[in-house]
Scaffold this active site. Structure first.
Site, mmCIF file in Angstrom:
data_model
loop_
_atom_site.group_PDB
_atom_site.id
_atom_site.type_symbol
_atom_site.label_atom_id
_atom_site.label_comp_id
_atom_site.label_asym_id
_atom_site.label_seq_id
_atom_site.Cartn_x
_atom_site.Cartn_y
_atom_site.Cartn_z
ATOM 1 N N GLU A 8 56.253 -10.661 9.317
ATOM 2 C CA GLU A 8 56.836 -9.321 9.166
ATOM 3 C C GLU A 8 56.480 -8.705 7.822
ATOM 4 O O GLU A 8 57.296 -8.023 7.196
ATOM 5 C CB GLU A 8 58.364 -9.361 9.325
ATOM 6 C CG GLU A 8 58.846 -9.856 10.660
ATOM 7 C CD GLU A 8 58.395 -8.979 11.829
ATOM 8 O OE1 GLU A 8 57.809 -7.905 11.592
ATOM 9 O OE2 GLU A 8 58.601 -9.390 12.978
HETATM 10 C C1 LIG Z 1 55.963 -17.167 11.899
HETATM 11 C C2 LIG Z 1 55.076 -15.961 11.989
HETATM 12 C C3 LIG Z 1 55.328 -15.031 12.980
HETATM 13 C C4 LIG Z 1 54.512 -13.888 13.088
HETATM 14 N N1 LIG Z 1 54.802 -12.995 14.073
HETATM 15 C C5 LIG Z 1 54.013 -11.883 14.185
HETATM 16 C C6 LIG Z 1 54.266 -10.930 15.197
HETATM 17 O O1 LIG Z 1 55.206 -11.051 15.972
HETATM 18 N N2 LIG Z 1 53.425 -9.878 15.322
HETATM 19 C C7 LIG Z 1 52.404 -9.710 14.482
HETATM 20 O O2 LIG Z 1 51.679 -8.714 14.613
HETATM 21 N N3 LIG Z 1 52.131 -10.587 13.511
HETATM 22 C C8 LIG Z 1 52.901 -11.673 13.337
HETATM 23 N N4 LIG Z 1 52.657 -12.591 12.356
HETATM 24 C C9 LIG Z 1 51.490 -12.377 11.498
HETATM 25 C C10 LIG Z 1 51.913 -11.826 10.154
HETATM 26 O O3 LIG Z 1 52.438 -10.527 10.308
HETATM 27 C C11 LIG Z 1 50.680 -11.829 9.271
HETATM 28 O O4 LIG Z 1 50.317 -13.174 9.050
HETATM 29 C C12 LIG Z 1 50.939 -11.132 7.956
HETATM 30 O O5 LIG Z 1 51.092 -9.761 8.171
HETATM 31 C C13 LIG Z 1 49.817 -11.408 6.970
HETATM 32 O O6 LIG Z 1 48.588 -11.139 7.554
HETATM 33 P P1 LIG Z 1 47.367 -12.159 7.443
HETATM 34 O O7 LIG Z 1 47.872 -13.461 7.877
HETATM 35 O O8 LIG Z 1 46.252 -11.584 8.144
HETATM 36 O O9 LIG Z 1 47.088 -12.237 5.898
HETATM 37 P P2 LIG Z 1 46.274 -11.219 5.063
HETATM 38 O O10 LIG Z 1 46.660 -9.846 5.387
HETATM 39 O O11 LIG Z 1 44.829 -11.546 5.162
HETATM 40 O O12 LIG Z 1 46.780 -11.530 3.611
HETATM 41 C C14 LIG Z 1 46.357 -12.667 2.847
HETATM 42 C C15 LIG Z 1 47.018 -12.618 1.477
HETATM 43 O O13 LIG Z 1 46.658 -11.420 0.799
HETATM 44 C C16 LIG Z 1 47.759 -10.684 0.392
HETATM 45 N N5 LIG Z 1 47.487 -9.260 0.527
HETATM 46 C C17 LIG Z 1 46.864 -8.633 1.569
HETATM 47 N N6 LIG Z 1 46.847 -7.306 1.370
HETATM 48 C C18 LIG Z 1 47.453 -7.099 0.178
HETATM 49 C C19 LIG Z 1 47.720 -5.941 -0.573
HETATM 50 N N7 LIG Z 1 47.373 -4.743 -0.140
HETATM 51 N N8 LIG Z 1 48.379 -6.084 -1.746
HETATM 52 C C20 LIG Z 1 48.744 -7.323 -2.200
HETATM 53 N N9 LIG Z 1 48.483 -8.443 -1.532
HETATM 54 C C21 LIG Z 1 47.859 -8.327 -0.355
HETATM 55 C C22 LIG Z 1 48.845 -11.111 1.347
HETATM 56 O O14 LIG Z 1 50.120 -10.904 0.787
HETATM 57 C C23 LIG Z 1 48.525 -12.581 1.541
HETATM 58 O O15 LIG Z 1 49.082 -13.317 0.480
HETATM 59 C C24 LIG Z 1 53.446 -13.713 12.200
HETATM 60 C C25 LIG Z 1 53.217 -14.652 11.205
HETATM 61 C C26 LIG Z 1 54.040 -15.768 11.085
HETATM 62 C C27 LIG Z 1 53.761 -16.734 9.980
#
Ligand SMILES: Cc1cc2nc3c(=O)[nH]c(=O)nc-3n(C[C@H](O)[C@H](O)[C@H](O)COP(=O)(O)OP(=O)(O)OC[C@H]3O[C@@H](n4cnc5c(N)ncnc54)[C@H](O)[C@@H]3O)c2cc1C
Ligand SMILES: Cc1cc2nc3c(=O)[nH]c(=O)nc-3n(C[C@H](O)[C@H](O)[C@H](O)COP(=O)(O)OP(=O)(O)OC[C@H]3O[C@@H](n4cnc5c(N)ncnc54)[C@H](O)[C@@H]3O)c2cc1C
Ligand SMILES: Cc1cc2nc3c(=O)[nH]c(=O)nc-3n(C[C@H](O)[C@H](O)[C@H](O)COP(=O)(O)OP(=O)(O)OC[C@H]3O[C@@H](n4cnc5c(N)ncnc54)[C@H](O)[C@@H]3O)c2cc1C
Lengths: 374, 324, 265
Positions: free
Chosen positions: A355
């Protein structure tokens, strides 16, 4: 006493008893087996937990945001996974209530009683940055044709209805509602996550799914707004989940520290232990106040984005830290897979990412602070 | 109203035997009562249980021999006791066993006599003016209340089993009064058929009333066979400590303790168990605990009512023999 | 068939302590629930209702906030509810409580079956059933472990310490129910709102035909003189003789004297 107070009291009594008898005793087993054992899921459905915040006109119970958050809090005390499964459904139902056209609402909301709705934005190409997604919908005649791949969806696999974020133009994000009975809908791979292991988290693949115009949530181009709205909802409820986790941790450490003796003194008498326990209690109460304030603001039609972000950002780090301190208080037993502490840390850790990551949370908070002074 | 300067005890009879709680009540009343202690006994026409009761030395036994009453209908029994009291006058106090029978009958008589009753007492004493001070637990034994009935007689109470000790007492003065002409109107609403409850062992340790628990000090094949024989004899269920769940035949459902099951038997016999906190966490609701261990300083002894320092197998065999 | 179920609202936990300062029971943060045994009494009523179309009326005597428990019973499936609430009822012991409840049952009229829990978990007396039966002048079956409706009445299983009873009861009758009798259901979340379509009637002292001397504190022969915390149960730690047979013999004797081991029949 008015009807609202009485209803809420009855609900919370019921939830407490349900958690005590049907959820808490299975907490470790749910974690270890990665499933809602002992028919828990059918019991949840039977008692209409899925209809908690669904408006009465669609056959729901119509409880407000604050009451629903309290329920999530109680459930999380027993098992955080189940609380997150319900959180995922509630925030999705809420977006259809808020943004759906009448046709869509009449089609899906009555089904929300029995079928879980999930919310999916994340794709292999990115989560934090929605513009990075590849899924797209194309208008053909009066239909939309949807293609794409969504991953890491809370309840993915368990849910039957999905709100999906797609591009309707290179710079235009929109939401559609699809369901698992549509042609071209496929379930993909399940994630093998570290914590909240009871929650199925999975993938869906959309191959030329054809939907009516009514399946568009809101209007074209409203993708970001709806996504933010869902996040706000979810973050309040996650604040409630995290409060429940810390309450669980407090139950465990106070009991242990009262009975465990070093030589002849219960370790709760030692200042180092007291400090840790007090800090857990302070974090728990702070998170609780934050989520309850945010929920109250939501119920009163105010902008609660910042408070919701605070509840989740503060609550998730605090619960992980509280778990770490709890582990230390329990010593070797804390480090054992036979005690629940370790999985509470894993559970809480998920909420620093799901989230919206805590980094994104802080961006939102900082910008709001600046905005309010501009 | 005519008061009778006596304290009464209702004798509870199960399966043609006096329930030991009656003896416990007689001994206690003899100790605390300035007034004569009277036992009211209802028995079948061919029985003479007053002879057993005499051994505990009450001052008087009122015997009602009636085959209808012994069926155990609360309404009929209330009518009978009410009629008796009408004849004798109201005693100062009237105590019953806090058994299913006592706890059903006493309140009905209380309502008939419109007096006060205290249920499930753990202690009783009289004040100089004859006031019965009754101590009862409430909130599931988390709170104790002292209750009195200042202006009504009899002061009624039901008393829990096994809180007082029964002692035989030679009282040559014990008078037995037979009441034969008591009229009993039959309650046609109820038909009660009773049979003895077979002494079955419970299925699971969480529900068991009796448990023989075995630990690492009693785990050889032979030890186990002996422990099982003892358990059979006692109609008890076998429980184990965690190390024994390594054995094929036991699993977490048989394990007592923090990561196993919490138990609340009437009696728990620990054989070769050290008493680790993770184990004792599961036995805090056991009522009577007996432990056998070769180590005179075994921590389990602190949690035990009775302990035996020595070989657990020998103790278990001896116990089996003593139960013959 | 008309069934009245008596319920009591009790603290959600019996794990209460005495407040050092007030010398009273500390109820901070403890909310009320329906007495657990009463849920079994309600469930028994609903099972009978399912078979015979009986009318189920739920009743409680207590302060106004007991209405939550009545409403919960309505959401569980009761048809109507009666709250007996009046300042005059305060401070009642079992006798005075039973009197008011029995007068209310008389006022409802033509009641075939009164169901109660085997006891409340706060006061723990279990006296209400027999007292109400006596005041209604009907037969009683306490501690029912199983209830079935049959032609003209009920068939009930009841367990004494060493005896199993099979009882057939003609109506009217009062039955108190143990937690063995059935598995109570949870309130369905959606049913809560719907339950407000059903009626909760409040009766005050003046609505009943009461003798003022028999209600509340004035009508209560029992007086709670003081409350205290239980003393820690210290285990006897009695050491048995060194010879195993002596030890075993002595133990068996003690256990028999204490009635912990009953001799085999
Ligand atoms: C238990 C769980 C349930 C989930 N459920 C859902 C769901 O129901 N629906 C759904 O769509 N997704 C879901 N997700 C996915 C979750 O929303 C994403 O993992 C999250 O948004 C981060 O995206 P990413 O994993 O692609 O990481 P990335 O976006 O690639 O980020 C990697 C790192 O970079 C940092 N970062 C990225 N952009 C920025 C920025 N602009 N400024 C500062 N730091 C930044 C992030 O904070 C992170 O530390 C779920 C994840 C988990 C763990
Ligand atoms: C996370 C965790 C959870 C745990 N949960 C549980 C639990 O739920 N239940 C549980 O039982 N344990 C549990 N344990 C294990 C617990 O700490 C102890 O190791 C265990 O209870 C010891 O079992 P024991 O008494 O049978 O063995 P031991 O501690 O080895 O004791 C054996 C005893 O037998 C005595 N003895 C030896 N020979 C004889 C003889 N011939 N006659 C009589 N006495 C003899 C010895 O003096 C000794 O006191 C847990 C441990 C951990 C780390
Ligand atoms: C700590 C404490 C100790 C007490 N000790 C005594 C005592 O020793 N003697 C005495 O006479 N009084 C005593 N009282 C007073 C007594 O609790 C009240 O009169 C009470 O309202 C009824 O008794 P009970 O809760 O014991 O009911 P029980 O007889 O234990 O309850 C049996 C069933 O009766 C029904 N019932 C009980 N109360 C109500 C109600 N208010 N409305 C509807 N149905 C009901 C329920 O179905 C319940 O399961 C005590 C009270 C307290 C708080």
């Amino acid at each position: 006493m008015d009807q609202k107070t009485i209803s809420q009291d009855i609900l919370l009594r019921m939830v407490k008893a349900f958690v005590k008898n049907e959820v808490a005793p299975y907490d470790m087993e749910i974690d270890h087996t990665r499933s809602y054992v002992n028919n828990l899921w059918s019991k949840v459905k039977e008692n209409d937990f899925l209809s908690l915040m669904l408006p009465e006109e669609y056959g729901g119970a119509g409880f407000n945001g604050r009451t629903s958050a309290k329920v999530i809090n109680e459930i999380a005390k027993g098992n955080a996974s189940l609380a997150v499964t319900l959180e995922g459904h509630f925030k999705s139902v809420d977006q259809i209530v808020k943004y759906g056209n009448d046709e869509l609402k009449n089609e899906y909301l009555p089904q929300a009683k029995n079928r879980i709705i999930a919310f999916s934005m994340t794709e292999p190409s990115g989560g934090s940055n929605p513009m990075g997604i590849n899924s797209h919908a194309e208008k053909r005649g009066d239909k939309w044709i949807i293609n794409g791949d969504k991953i890491m969806i809370t309840n993915g696999g368990l849910a039957e209805i999905y709100c999906v974020l797609v591009k309707t133009a290179p710079d235009e994000l929109s939401f559609f509602v699809v369901d698992n009975e549509m042609e071209g809908f496929e379930y993909g791979k399940q994630e093998n996550f570290l914590g909240l292991t009871g929650v199925p988290v999975g993938e869906i693949v959309m191959n030329n799914i054809e939907v009516d115009e009514s399946h568009l949530l809101g209007k074209v181009g409203m993708g970001k707004e709806i996504g933010d709205s869902a996040h706000d909802d979810a973050r309040v409820l996650m604040g409630a989940v995290l409060t429940g986790i810390m309450e669980h941790e407090l139950d465990l450490v106070t009991d242990y520290a009262t009975h465990r003796k070093a030589i002849d003194t219960p370790i709760i008498q030692m200042q180092g232990i007291q400090r840790k326990i007090a800090d857990i209690a302070i974090s728990k109460e702070t998170t609780k106040l934050l989520y309850q304030k945010a929920a109250w603001m939501k119920d009163h039609g105010q902008d609660y984005e910042e408070e919701a972000a605070m509840a989740k950002a503060y609550g998730s780090r605090s619960a992980v830290k509280a778990g770490d301190d709890s582990l230390q208080i329990l010593g070797g037993y804390g480090y054992s897979l036979d005690y629940p502490i370790e999985h509470l840390i894993r559970d809480a850790r998920a909420m620093e990412i799901a989230e919206g990551t805590v980094e994104k949370m802080r961006t939102a908070i900082a910008l709001k602070e600046a905005e309010s002074r501009a | 109203m005519e008061f009778l300067k006596e304290n009464w005890i209702f004798a509870e009879v199960d399966l043609n035997k006096v329930n030991p709680i009656t003896y416990q009540l007689i001994t206690k009343m003899n100790q605390i009562s300035e007034l004569p202690v009277t036992v009211v006994l209802v028995e079948g026409s061919s029985e003479s249980l007053e002879e057993d009761i005499k051994e505990y030395g009450p001052d008087k036994i009122i015997t009602i021999k009636n085959d209808q009453l012994v069926q155990g209908n609360d309404l009929e029994m209330t009518n009978a006791l009410d009629t008796l009291i009408e004849k004798t006058g109201r005693p100062n106090s009237f105590v019953f066993a806090a058994t299913v029978v006592g706890r059903s009958l006493a309140p009905r008589l209380q309502a008939r006599l419109r007096t006060g009753l205290t249920a499930d007492c753990l202690d009783l004493h009289f004040e100089d003016d004859g006031t019965l001070v009754q101590t009862k637990p409430s909130y599931g034994d988390n709170i104790m209340c002292e209750i009195v009935v200042p202006n009504h007689r009899p002061q009624m109470a039901t008393v829990r089993s096994n809180v007082f000790e029964a002692k035989k007492l030679n009282n040559p003065m014990t008078k037995v009064i037979n009441i034969t002409n008591l009229k009993v109107v039959q309650d046609k609403q109820l038909t009660i058929s009773s049979k003895p409850l077979p002494q079955e062992s419970a299925e699971s340790i969480t529900e068991a009333n009796r448990i023989v628990a075995i630990g690492r000090g009693d785990k050889t094949e032979e030890n186990l066979t002996n422990a099982k024989r003892l358990a059979d004899k006692l109609h008890a269920v076998i429980g184990v400590t965690r190390p024994l769940t390594d054995l094929e035949e036991f699993d977490i459902n048989d394990q007592i303790g923090q990561s196993g099951q919490s138990v609340s038997p009437d009696i728990l016999i620990n054989l070769g168990i050290s008493g680790a906190v993770q184990y004792t966490a599961g036995i805090s609701n056991a009522k009577t605990i007996v432990s056998a261990n070769t180590d005179k300083d075994a921590p389990i002894f602190k949690h035990s009512d009775y302990y035996y320092v020595g070989n657990a197998e020998e103790f278990s065999k001896a116990l089996e023999k003593a139960l013959q | 068939m008309k069934i009245v179920v008596g319920i009591k609202q009790v603290p959600e936990t019996t794990n209460v302590k005495i407040n050092e300062k007030t010398k009273n029971i500390d109820r901070r943060g403890i909310s009320g629930v329906i007495n657990q045994y009463d849920r079994h009494a309600l469930e028994a009523a609903f099972e009978i209702k399912a078979k015979t179309n009986a009318e189920v009326i739920v009743m409680t005597m207590g302060p106004d906030d007991f209405v939550v428990s009545l409403q919960e019973a309505l959401a569980l499936g009761a048809d109507s509810a009666v709250l007996l609430s009046d300042r005059a009822f305060a401070g009642a012991d079992t006798l005075a409580t039973g009197y008011v409840l029995s007068e209310a049952i008389k006022k409802i009229g033509d009641v075939d079956l009164v169901l109660l829990g085997q006891q409340s978990v706060d006061a723990d007396t279990g006296q209400m059933g027999p007292i109400i039966s006596e005041f209604l002048d009907i037969s009683q079956v306490t501690y029912a472990s199983k209830l079935d409706v049959e032609e003209g009445g009920l068939r009930i299983k009841r367990y004494l310490e060493n005896i199993e009873q099979d009882i057939t009861a003609k109506l009217p009758v009062l039955v108190t129910v143990t937690d063995q009798a059935n598995d109570p259901k949870y309130v369905n979340i959606v049913e809560i709102a719907k339950s407000f379509e059903k009626e909760v009637t409040t009766w005050h002292a003046s609505d009943l035909n009461l003798d003022a001397d028999r209600v509340g504190q004035a009508g209560s022969p029992s007086v709670v003189r003081s409350i205290s915390s239980p003393k820690e149960v210290v285990k006897d730690n009695y050491k048995l003789p060194d010879n195993p047979q002596d030890a075993a013999d002595e133990l068996v004797k003690i256990l028999k004297d204490k009635n912990i081991l009953v001799e085999d029949k």
